[in-house]
Write a protein that holds these residues in place. Structure first.
Motif, PDB file in Angstrom:
ATOM      1  N   UNK A  44       1.707   7.039 -25.422  1.00 61.47           N
ATOM      2  CA  UNK A  44       1.140   6.184 -24.386  1.00 61.47           C
ATOM      3  C   UNK A  44       1.051   4.735 -24.813  1.00 61.47           C
ATOM      4  N   UNK A  45       0.638   3.881 -23.890  1.00 61.64           N
ATOM      5  CA  UNK A  45       0.376   2.471 -24.177  1.00 61.64           C
ATOM      6  C   UNK A  45      -0.700   2.395 -25.262  1.00 61.64           C
ATOM      7  N   UNK A  46      -0.526   1.487 -26.219  1.00 62.26           N
ATOM      8  CA  UNK A  46      -1.489   1.390 -27.325  1.00 62.26           C
ATOM      9  C   UNK A  46      -2.870   0.954 -26.872  1.00 62.26           C
ATOM     10  N   UNK A  47      -2.971   0.462 -25.636  1.00 69.19           N
ATOM     11  CA  UNK A  47      -4.275   0.113 -25.085  1.00 69.19           C
ATOM     12  C   UNK A  47      -4.919   1.275 -24.357  1.00 69.19           C
ATOM     13  N   UNK A  48      -4.227   2.405 -24.288  1.00 74.36           N
ATOM     14  CA  UNK A  48      -4.729   3.564 -23.541  1.00 74.36           C
ATOM     15  C   UNK A  48      -5.574   4.475 -24.431  1.00 74.36           C
ATOM     16  N   UNK A  49      -6.724   4.863 -23.913  1.00 73.36           N
ATOM     17  CA  UNK A  49      -7.605   5.768 -24.659  1.00 73.36           C
ATOM     18  C   UNK A  49      -7.004   7.166 -24.725  1.00 73.36           C
ATOM     19  N   UNK A  50      -6.736   7.755 -23.546  1.00 74.15           N
ATOM     20  CA  UNK A  50      -6.242   9.136 -23.513  1.00 74.15           C
ATOM     21  C   UNK A  50      -4.756   9.237 -23.833  1.00 74.15           C
ATOM     22  N   UNK A  51      -4.006   8.161 -23.546  1.00 73.75           N
ATOM     23  CA  UNK A  51      -2.564   8.205 -23.777  1.00 73.75           C
ATOM     24  C   UNK A  51      -2.155   7.912 -25.198  1.00 73.75           C
ATOM     25  N   UNK A  52      -3.045   7.251 -25.961  1.00 73.95           N
ATOM     26  CA  UNK A  52      -2.667   6.866 -27.324  1.00 73.95           C
ATOM     27  C   UNK A  52      -3.768   7.127 -28.361  1.00 73.95           C
ATOM     28  N   UNK A 100       9.118   7.316 -27.862  1.00 77.10           N
ATOM     29  CA  UNK A 100       9.268   6.327 -26.792  1.00 77.10           C
ATOM     30  C   UNK A 100       7.890   5.942 -26.281  1.00 77.10           C
ATOM     31  N   UNK A 101       7.648   4.653 -26.115  1.00 79.75           N
ATOM     32  CA  UNK A 101       6.366   4.190 -25.576  1.00 79.75           C
ATOM     33  C   UNK A 101       6.437   4.206 -24.055  1.00 79.75           C
ATOM     34  N   UNK A 102       5.559   4.957 -23.431  1.00 84.62           N
ATOM     35  CA  UNK A 102       5.561   5.040 -21.974  1.00 84.62           C
ATOM     36  C   UNK A 102       4.181   4.768 -21.402  1.00 84.62           C
ATOM     37  N   UNK A 103       3.868   5.395 -20.286  1.00 84.49           N
ATOM     38  CA  UNK A 103       2.523   5.396 -19.722  1.00 84.49           C
ATOM     39  C   UNK A 103       2.339   6.748 -19.037  1.00 84.49           C
ATOM     40  N   UNK A 104       1.201   6.969 -18.410  1.00 86.93           N
ATOM     41  CA  UNK A 104       0.926   8.292 -17.840  1.00 86.93           C
ATOM     42  C   UNK A 104       2.007   8.729 -16.848  1.00 86.93           C
ATOM     43  N   UNK A 105       2.394   7.838 -15.958  1.00 88.32           N
ATOM     44  CA  UNK A 105       3.374   8.195 -14.936  1.00 88.32           C
ATOM     45  C   UNK A 105       4.741   8.485 -15.554  1.00 88.32           C
ATOM     46  N   UNK A 145       8.475  16.481 -16.500  1.00 92.01           N
ATOM     47  CA  UNK A 145       8.904  17.212 -15.301  1.00 92.01           C
ATOM     48  C   UNK A 145      10.430  17.299 -15.236  1.00 92.01           C
ATOM     49  N   UNK A 146      11.085  16.193 -15.602  1.00 94.32           N
ATOM     50  CA  UNK A 146      12.555  16.139 -15.553  1.00 94.32           C
ATOM     51  C   UNK A 146      13.214  16.772 -16.787  1.00 94.32           C
ATOM     52  N   UNK A 147      12.412  17.192 -17.760  1.00 98.17           N
ATOM     53  CA  UNK A 147      12.963  17.804 -18.965  1.00 98.17           C
ATOM     54  C   UNK A 147      13.654  16.822 -19.886  1.00 98.17           C
ATOM     55  N   UNK A 148      13.254  15.552 -19.824  1.00 99.51           N
ATOM     56  CA  UNK A 148      13.901  14.518 -20.631  1.00 99.51           C
ATOM     57  C   UNK A 148      13.251  14.331 -22.000  1.00 99.51           C
ATOM     58  N   UNK A 149      12.101  14.951 -22.219  1.00 98.56           N
ATOM     59  CA  UNK A 149      11.391  14.798 -23.479  1.00 98.56           C
ATOM     60  C   UNK A 149      10.731  16.123 -23.836  1.00 98.56           C
ATOM     61  N   UNK A 150      10.522  16.346 -25.128  1.00 99.06           N
ATOM     62  CA  UNK A 150       9.915  17.602 -25.572  1.00 99.06           C
ATOM     63  C   UNK A 150       8.395  17.607 -25.443  1.00 99.06           C
ATOM     64  N   UNK A 151       7.777  16.491 -25.823  1.00 99.00           N
ATOM     65  CA  UNK A 151       6.305  16.410 -25.832  1.00 99.00           C
ATOM     66  C   UNK A 151       5.884  15.027 -25.353  1.00 99.00           C
ATOM     67  N   UNK A 152       4.752  14.956 -24.637  1.00105.16           N
ATOM     68  CA  UNK A 152       4.252  13.665 -24.164  1.00105.16           C
ATOM     69  C   UNK A 152       2.737  13.690 -24.070  1.00105.16           C
ATOM     70  N   UNK A 153       2.129  12.507 -24.143  1.00105.30           N
ATOM     71  CA  UNK A 153       0.683  12.397 -23.937  1.00105.30           C
ATOM     72  C   UNK A 153       0.392  12.227 -22.449  1.00105.30           C
ATOM     73  N   UNK A 154      -0.779  12.666 -22.041  1.00102.15           N
ATOM     74  CA  UNK A 154      -1.251  12.447 -20.675  1.00102.15           C
ATOM     75  C   UNK A 154      -2.734  12.754 -20.641  1.00102.15           C
ATOM     76  N   UNK A 155      -3.297  12.954 -19.448  1.00 98.28           N
ATOM     77  CA  UNK A 155      -4.712  13.322 -19.387  1.00 98.28           C
ATOM     78  C   UNK A 155      -4.983  14.230 -18.193  1.00 98.28           C
TER      79      UNK A 155
END
Length: 332
Positions: A146-154, A177-182, A189-199
């Motif tokens: 997640x964004x480095x400013x994100x509590x739950x994402x990073x 890859x640095x992303x955001x929740x969306x 959902x698209x199967x483009x990554x193995x693992x991701x942060x979210x909340x």
């Protein structure tokens, strides 16, 4: 008599020059900053009815700045181009530490919850079924952080999922890859990554609005509870303005505020309203941030022993001062 005349002259001068500014001089316009966990357009659309009600209640012209860049909102508070803001706890900590803004309210969920959770997610058909599967397979999986400013994402997963397991994401995943929740959610959902942060907030919204998409996601790790996001305003706003702002938000969604639109609140992360809060809610976030900085400093091979010691002293002094500020807020 001469002294009395001098005092009268000074007082008159202060009145003329505005030294005795009135607290009820409410600004004619104000700008509200919103962190966008989906897109700026979607966030503004969800918040617009509340902002319109806010404008009517305060009789101010209200502008919105919605951005997926957390730093943009924090910088806006610092430069006074933004006076009120919704931020996550990590970004709010940056704003509070700068001494320009302070927390006045906190989200309250529809079910009354005062918090949410960070999660690690994978595609539902992935062979990865637990955090252990990742930890025991270094260099195998790709990761959307997640964004480095994100509590739950990073911040929270960096500490609870990785640091507490004595592993660094950079050494664990084959690609980050640095992303955001969306972006993270869509990539899974698209199967483009193995693992991701979210909340859990974003997942709850997805389950409600697109259940078929929600079924494509698997949660493999859940963090301890995180305090709900805060609302902040600049410290230098007139007292009457602060009171008006706080009065609007803490009564919104309640019978005492007839302008409330409960359905609108539910559309914003399934909220029921807002409650009073202070900078003290940031203490756990400050502790996690300090730990992360100390750990990074400890394992930084580019620094000498002396440089690491200096950095250690700077970090502990910084957060010692910040801790006192947050504890003082608890007493107010």
């Amino acid at each position: 008599m001469k002294i009395l005349r001098k005092i009268i002259v000074v007082l008159c001068t202060m009145v003329v020059t505005g030294a005795f500014a009135k607290d009820d001089d409410i600004p004619k316009q104000i700008t509200i900053g919103l962190i966008a966990t989906t897109t700026a357009e979607d966030t503004q659309k969800r918040w617009q009815p509340v902002i319109d009600d806010f404008a009517k209640y305060t009789k101010m012209e209200v502008h919105i700045v919605a951005s997926t860049d957390y730093n943009k909102i924090v910088s806006g508070l610092k430069s006074n181009t933004i006076q009120v803001a919704w931020l996550g706890n990590k970004a709010a900590l940056d704003a509070v530490e700068d001494q320009h803004a302070t927390i006045f309210a906190q989200f309250v969920k529809k079910e009354g919850s005062r918090g949410y959770n960070s999660v690690l997610i994978t595609p539902a058909n992935s062979p990865v079924k637990s955090l252990t599967d990742i930890l025991t397979n270094k260099g195998v999986y790709s990761f959307y952080d997640g964004d480095k400013g994100s509590t739950s994402g990073y911040l929270v997963p960096a500490y609870y999922a990785f640091a507490k397991n004595k592993v660094e994401p950079e050494k664990l995943f084959k690609k980050i890859t640095a992303g955001n929740h969306k972006k993270n959610l869509q990539a899974v959902i698209d199967g483009q990554v193995d693992v991701a942060t979210n909340n859990t907030e974003e997942l709850d919204r997805l389950k409600k609005e697109a259940p078929e998409q929600f079924n494509k996601v698997r949660v493999i790790w859940t963090s301890p509870l995180i305090s709900n996001d805060p609302l902040l305003y600049r410290k230098d706003l007139p007292v009457a303005t602060k009171n008006k702002i706080e009065e609007f938000f803490v009564t919104y969604g309640k019978p005492k505020n007839p302008a409330s639109q409960p359905d609108v609140l539910q559309n914003i992360l399934d909220l029921s309203g807002f409650q009073h809060s202070t900078d003290a809610q940031l203490k756990p976030t400050a502790d996690l941030t300090m730990f992360g900085l100390l750990r990074s400093n400890m394992y930084d091979a580019s620094l000498s022993t002396a440089q690491k010691q200096k950095a250690f002293e700077d970090i502990t002094a910084r957060f010692g001062k910040l801790s006192v500020t947050l504890e003082m807020a608890r007493l107010r």
